[in-house]
Motif scaffolding. Structure first.
Motif, PDB file in Angstrom:
ATOM      1  N   GLU A 134       2.545  33.187   4.607  1.00  0.00           N
ATOM      2  CA  GLU A 134       2.522  33.113   6.069  1.00  0.00           C
ATOM      3  C   GLU A 134       1.185  33.612   6.592  1.00  0.00           C
ATOM      4  OE1 GLU A 134       5.147  35.802   8.339  1.00  0.00           O
ATOM      5  OE2 GLU A 134       5.546  36.793   6.432  1.00  0.00           O
ATOM      6  N   SER A 155       8.258  25.029   6.476  1.00  0.00           N
ATOM      7  CA  SER A 155       7.811  26.180   7.253  1.00  0.00           C
ATOM      8  C   SER A 155       8.418  26.200   8.648  1.00  0.00           C
ATOM      9  CB  SER A 155       6.287  26.198   7.356  1.00  0.00           C
ATOM     10  OG  SER A 155       5.816  25.115   8.107  1.00  0.00           O
ATOM     11  N   GLN A 174       2.751  30.749  11.259  1.00  0.00           N
ATOM     12  CA  GLN A 174       3.440  29.818  10.375  1.00  0.00           C
ATOM     13  C   GLN A 174       3.953  30.599   9.174  1.00  0.00           C
ATOM     14  OE1 GLN A 174       1.287  26.290   9.117  1.00  0.00           O
ATOM     15  NE2 GLN A 174       3.209  25.242   8.723  1.00  0.00           N
ATOM     16  N   GLY A 214       5.770  30.028   5.699  1.00  0.00           N
ATOM     17  CA  GLY A 214       6.056  28.962   4.751  1.00  0.00           C
ATOM     18  C   GLY A 214       7.147  29.329   3.765  1.00  0.00           C
TER      19      GLY A 214
END
Length: 160
Positions: free
Chosen positions: A13, A106, A125, A127
């Protein structure tokens, strides 16, 4: 798109903070209006025609966009909206175009803050089912998209 399973864990992330020279409501609109989205979403070497974008703007609604290469080949990106709180917050999932298992790739969270007549966009984000190399490539791609977004909204060339 499937959701995360109880055993799914974030595997990579990152957070990007990007200053845009446009008002927050317009930045939010650029994320949720196909007419705006088509101008900036995707790498510079691709186009994203409005006719290849669909956005069902509600929690659980699907978004989908096909980026088109010069040779006419297409790559479809999609996901599911989880939260829409105009004009300050947007949360959605996004898949990995190379994933054939349907696993979630994600979750993206975008927070828009007003800053000196412009907008501070905080993009996070997280993931799943990914590795750091893929996350780093994704991060670089998003930064290119954000340059295009700022260009579209302000009419100015990319930041130096």
């Amino acid at each position: 798109m499937t959701g995360t399973s109880p055993t799914s864990a974030v595997s990579a992330e990152y957070t990007l903070t990007y200053l845009l020279g446009a008002p927050r409501a317009l930045v939010y609109q650029a994320w949720t209006d196909p007419e705006h989205f088509s101008h900036w979403f995707g790498p510079r070497v691709y186009t994203t025609p409005v006719s290849k974008i669909s956005m069902d703007l509600r929690p659980g609604g699907i978004w989908r966009a096909a980026v088109v290469a010069r040779d006419g080949s297409e790559q479809v990106l999609d996901g599911v909206y989880r939260e829409l709180s105009p004009p300050e917050r947007l949360v959605f999932t996004t898949g990995d175009p190379g994933n054939t298992t349907g696993d979630l790739a994600s979750v993206v969270t975008i927070v828009l803050n007003e800053r000196d007549g412009g907008t501070e966009m905080v993009f996070h984000q997280a993931g799943y089912n990914t590795d750091q190399a893929h996350a780093d490539a994704s991060k670089a791609g998003w930064l290119e998209f954000f340059d295009r977004l700022d260009e579209h909204l302000t009419g100015h060339s990319p930041k130096a």
